[in-house]
Design a protein around this motif. Structure first.
Motif, short mmCIF file in Angstrom:
data_model
loop_
_atom_site.label_atom_id
_atom_site.label_comp_id
_atom_site.label_asym_id
_atom_site.label_seq_id
_atom_site.Cartn_x
_atom_site.Cartn_y
_atom_site.Cartn_z
N VAL A 1 0.84 -1.20 0.00
CA VAL A 1 0.00 0.00 0.00
C VAL A 1 0.88 1.25 0.00
O VAL A 1 2.00 1.23 0.53
CB VAL A 1 -0.95 0.02 1.21
N PRO A 2 0.41 2.33 -0.58
CA PRO A 2 1.25 3.53 -0.75
C PRO A 2 1.32 4.43 0.47
O PRO A 2 0.66 5.46 0.54
CB PRO A 2 0.54 4.25 -1.91
N ALA A 3 2.15 4.07 1.44
CA ALA A 3 2.33 4.91 2.62
C ALA A 3 3.28 6.07 2.33
O ALA A 3 3.29 7.07 3.05
CB ALA A 3 2.86 4.10 3.78
N LEU B 1 7.60 -7.25 -6.77
CA LEU B 1 7.01 -6.17 -5.98
C LEU B 1 6.06 -5.35 -6.85
O LEU B 1 6.41 -4.92 -7.94
CB LEU B 1 8.12 -5.26 -5.44
N ARG B 2 4.86 -5.15 -6.35
CA ARG B 2 3.89 -4.28 -7.02
C ARG B 2 3.55 -3.12 -6.10
O ARG B 2 3.07 -3.33 -4.98
CB ARG B 2 2.62 -5.05 -7.38
N ILE B 3 3.82 -1.93 -6.56
CA ILE B 3 3.47 -0.74 -5.79
C ILE B 3 2.09 -0.29 -6.26
O ILE B 3 1.94 0.20 -7.38
CB ILE B 3 4.51 0.38 -5.99
N ALA C 1 -7.42 0.49 -2.65
CA ALA C 1 -8.42 -0.28 -3.39
C ALA C 1 -7.79 -1.20 -4.41
O ALA C 1 -8.29 -2.30 -4.67
CB ALA C 1 -9.40 0.68 -4.07
N ALA C 2 -6.66 -0.78 -4.99
CA ALA C 2 -5.99 -1.61 -5.99
C ALA C 2 -5.48 -2.91 -5.38
O ALA C 2 -5.49 -3.97 -6.03
CB ALA C 2 -4.83 -0.84 -6.63
#
Length: 311
Positions: free
Chosen positions: A37-39, A66-68, A73-74
């Motif tokens: 998740v994009p922290a 790795l998937r950023i 929701a993604a």
């Protein structure tokens, strides 16, 4: 009579069975996708997570990618579709995933430097501002993180409701979703918002602390901002650290291998773990999906708030 030969033969059969089972899941899952998740900004995520993902690839014997994710929701939808096998969730986003039928199971969460496994949602203001409490900010701008963020939206709305502020959008002049925890702090530092919600474990363990350490926050004259340039005016009750979760439908031996790799990371690849945690965590704590049942109730509460507003 049980002989040494029988015991050895049995051990060989077990070893062969275990090896064959591992080969079975490796054939089905030659590559695993790990979503985060994009922290923080994408480059920061990549720098922190890449060594750890390389460690996972080595331990599991298959490529881990790795998937950023663009947003919380993604990650939820990626696991729903089966395109993401392992995910790092926030507590609220994991609860949302479970509430909406995603087959995902928690297996671990972070252990903080002090041994605890929780954190807080806080409201930050700039120390130079006149604001001493949330009551002082009526009509001002509030910075939130993401609709599915625990500390950046759901808990803040719960806290506001406890203060009698049942509709943040009418109480504040503007409510802005900034997209990440870092962006919320940047918006506050730059004056785009007057108060920002964010995650905080201690003065040395928070998004703010990480950003100050990296020199990301500047005053108007270009000088580096300091911890004393910010003030917390509201802190929530403790929140359980968000989970690491895998798809519930994965083979059991693959799940066990993933969990084992996580728990052994601080000793097997200390450099990768330290890079991941920025020295703020001491390991991974075994967890179960039920540990977030209380967070599901929080999400239901926030959903009811939205329904009341819409009606």
């Amino acid at each position: 009579m049980i002989t040494r030969r029988i015991v050895l033969a049995g051990a060989a059969v077990l070893a062969f069975t275990g090896s064959a089972s591992a080969q079975d899941w490796k054939a089905k899952y030659p590559e695993l996708t790990f979503a985060v998740v994009p922290a923080e900004n994408a480059s920061g995520v990549t720098e922190r997570w890449t060594p750890f993902v390389a460690y996972l690839s080595k331990e599991l014997g298959v490529k881990v990618t790795l998937r950023i994710a663009n947003d919380y929701a993604a990650v939820i939808e990626g696991q729903r579709a089966g395109n993401i096998q392992i995910a790092s969730y926030g507590s609220a986003s994991f609860a949302r995933a479970r509430l909406t039928g995603v087959k995902t199971d928690a297996f671990a969460n972070d252990i903080n430097a002090d041994g605890s496994t929780g954190y807080y949602s806080v409201f930050f203001v700039k120390a130079s501002s006149p604001y001493k409490s949330v009551d002082d900010l009526k009509g001002k701008n509030l910075g939130l993180v993401d609709p599915n963020s625990t500390s950046g939206n759901n808990v803040p709305r719960f806290e506001l409701d406890k203060m009698g502020i049942h509709d943040a959008d009418t109480y504040f002049g503007k409510v802005v979703f900034t997209g990440s925890h870092e962006n919320a702090v940047l918006a506050l530092a730059q004056g785009t918002v007057d108060m920002a919600a964010n995650q905080w474990t201690s003065d040395d363990d928070s998004t703010l602390a990480q950003m100050l350490h990296k020199g990301m926050l500047k005053n108007a004259d270009g000088s580096a901002m300091k911890k004393d340039d910010f003030r917390i005016i509201r802190k929530s009750a403790p929140i359980i650290n968000g989970p690491y979760a895998y798809n519930a439908d994965l083979p059991e031996d693959l799940k066990a291998a993933i969990a084992k790799a996580f728990f052994e990371a601080p000793t097997k690849d200390k450099a990768a773990f330290d890079r991941l945690s920025d020295g703020q965590k001491k390991g991974f704590h075994p967890a179960t999906t039920k540990d977030w049942d209380g967070t599901i109730e929080l999400i239901k509460f926030v959903d009811n708030l939205r329904k009341k507003k819409a009606s």
